[in-house]
Scaffold this motif. Structure first.
Motif, short mmCIF file in Angstrom:
data_model
loop_
_atom_site.label_atom_id
_atom_site.label_comp_id
_atom_site.label_asym_id
_atom_site.label_seq_id
_atom_site.Cartn_x
_atom_site.Cartn_y
_atom_site.Cartn_z
N GLN A 102 0.83 -1.21 0.00
CA GLN A 102 0.00 0.00 0.00
C GLN A 102 0.86 1.25 0.00
O GLN A 102 0.52 2.25 -0.66
N ALA A 103 1.97 1.22 0.72
CA ALA A 103 2.90 2.35 0.71
C ALA A 103 3.39 2.61 -0.71
O ALA A 103 3.44 3.77 -1.18
N GLU A 104 3.75 1.54 -1.41
CA GLU A 104 4.24 1.69 -2.78
C GLU A 104 3.17 2.25 -3.70
O GLU A 104 3.47 3.00 -4.64
N ALA A 105 1.90 1.92 -3.42
CA ALA A 105 0.80 2.46 -4.23
C ALA A 105 0.68 3.96 -4.04
O ALA A 105 0.48 4.71 -5.02
N PHE A 106 0.79 4.45 -2.81
CA PHE A 106 0.75 5.89 -2.58
C PHE A 106 1.94 6.58 -3.23
O PHE A 106 1.79 7.65 -3.85
N ILE A 107 3.12 5.99 -3.09
CA ILE A 107 4.31 6.58 -3.69
C ILE A 107 4.16 6.67 -5.21
O ILE A 107 4.52 7.69 -5.82
#
Length: 283
Positions: free
Chosen positions: A171-176
């Motif tokens: 999910q962090a990578e999706a926001f980034i």
């Protein structure tokens, strides 16, 4: 002395009423050059703006999802009018705090989603970054961002911060990928916050910004356990002066010098909220 930016700090909260100016002065003496003070409903739009101009800080305007339960529909019109009136205010750096909250079961889901969608459109219209509230709602917030448009590249990319991020690495990578930075605060100071600490250590350094969310989420060294509270000790108040120590914990977690962490997170904050650049003494 390292320069720090507290990208999310509710200095207008009633908890700071007795000593608000002293709190900010102590933080400044420790190198906290700027605090971003987000509004949570229309009644404090002028309050956060006045604070920012008085103390050389920054502010954001928006309706928090927890306030959608009591906010009138007219608050969205008030927000739009305020954005139009303050469009040229250099201290207005974002639209926020906005988002979704699925921790509080009493919230009307359709209503909070409506407020979120409208405010995302306003952020697009006024070309403002967004400060996102994502408590137990990461996937739903990501869905709305994608539906509202924007990718991680080009002039239509999103900008802003996923505040108090506590999702997974995926999910962090999706926001980034969408153009956001991840807001890291006192939660990472607790050993039991394994997922937050894992993400904070694993994502690229240029994806992280620091925040306190003061007066909430006190760090480990201030936290009172349930047993202590039952014994009469009130929960401690978080404050922006804790930001350098939180930064030191993040630097240790990543195995880098404190100065490098401060430089990187300050640079990242300026990328997420570009108007901040003109507000810092160093430019």
């Amino acid at each position: 002395m390292p320069v720090w930016i507290d990208t999310h700090c509710h200095l207008d909260a009633s908890e700071f009423a007795p000593d608000r100016d002293a709190v900010r002065l102590r933080a400044a003496r420790l190198g906290v050059a700027c605090c971003v003070v987000p509004a949570v409903h229309a009644a404090n739009f002028d309050v956060v703006r006045t604070w920012a101009h008085r103390h050389g800080d920054a502010y954001a305007l928006g309706v928090h999802p927890l306030h959608t339960a009591t906010a009138a529909e007219t608050e969205l019109a008030v927000l739009e009018a305020a954005l139009a009136a303050r469009a040229d205010d250099p201290r207005l750096v974002a639209l926020g705090e906005i988002g979704l909250d699925y921790f509080v079961p009493e919230l009307d889901d359709a209503r909070q989603q409506h407020f979120f969608r409208v405010q995302l459109r306003l952020a697009r219209r006024w070309d403002l970054p967004v400060l996102l509230h994502v408590r137990r709602s990461v996937d739903q917030v990501l869905r709305h961002l994608r539906e509202a448009g924007g990718s991680g590249a080009g002039r239509h990319a999103w900008r802003g911060i996923a505040h108090a991020f506590n999702g997974s690495l995926q999910q962090a990578e999706a926001f980034i990928a969408l153009g956001f930075k991840l807001g890291m605060g006192a939660t990472l100071t607790f050993e039991r916050a394994r997922q937050v600490r894992r993400v904070a250590a694993a994502v690229p350094l240029d994806a992280l910004v620091l925040e306190t969310d003061a007066p909430d989420i006190p760090p480990r060294w201030l936290y009172r356990s349930a047993e202590q509270r039952r014994g009469g000790l009130p929960q401690a108040r978080n404050a922006p002066e804790e930001l350098p120590r939180i930064g030191a914990e993040l630097a240790a977690l990543r195995g880098i010098p404190l100065e490098a962490l401060a430089e990187a997170t300050t640079r990242n904050a300026l990328q997420a909220l570009p108007r901040l650049r003109a507000l810092l003494p160093c430019g």
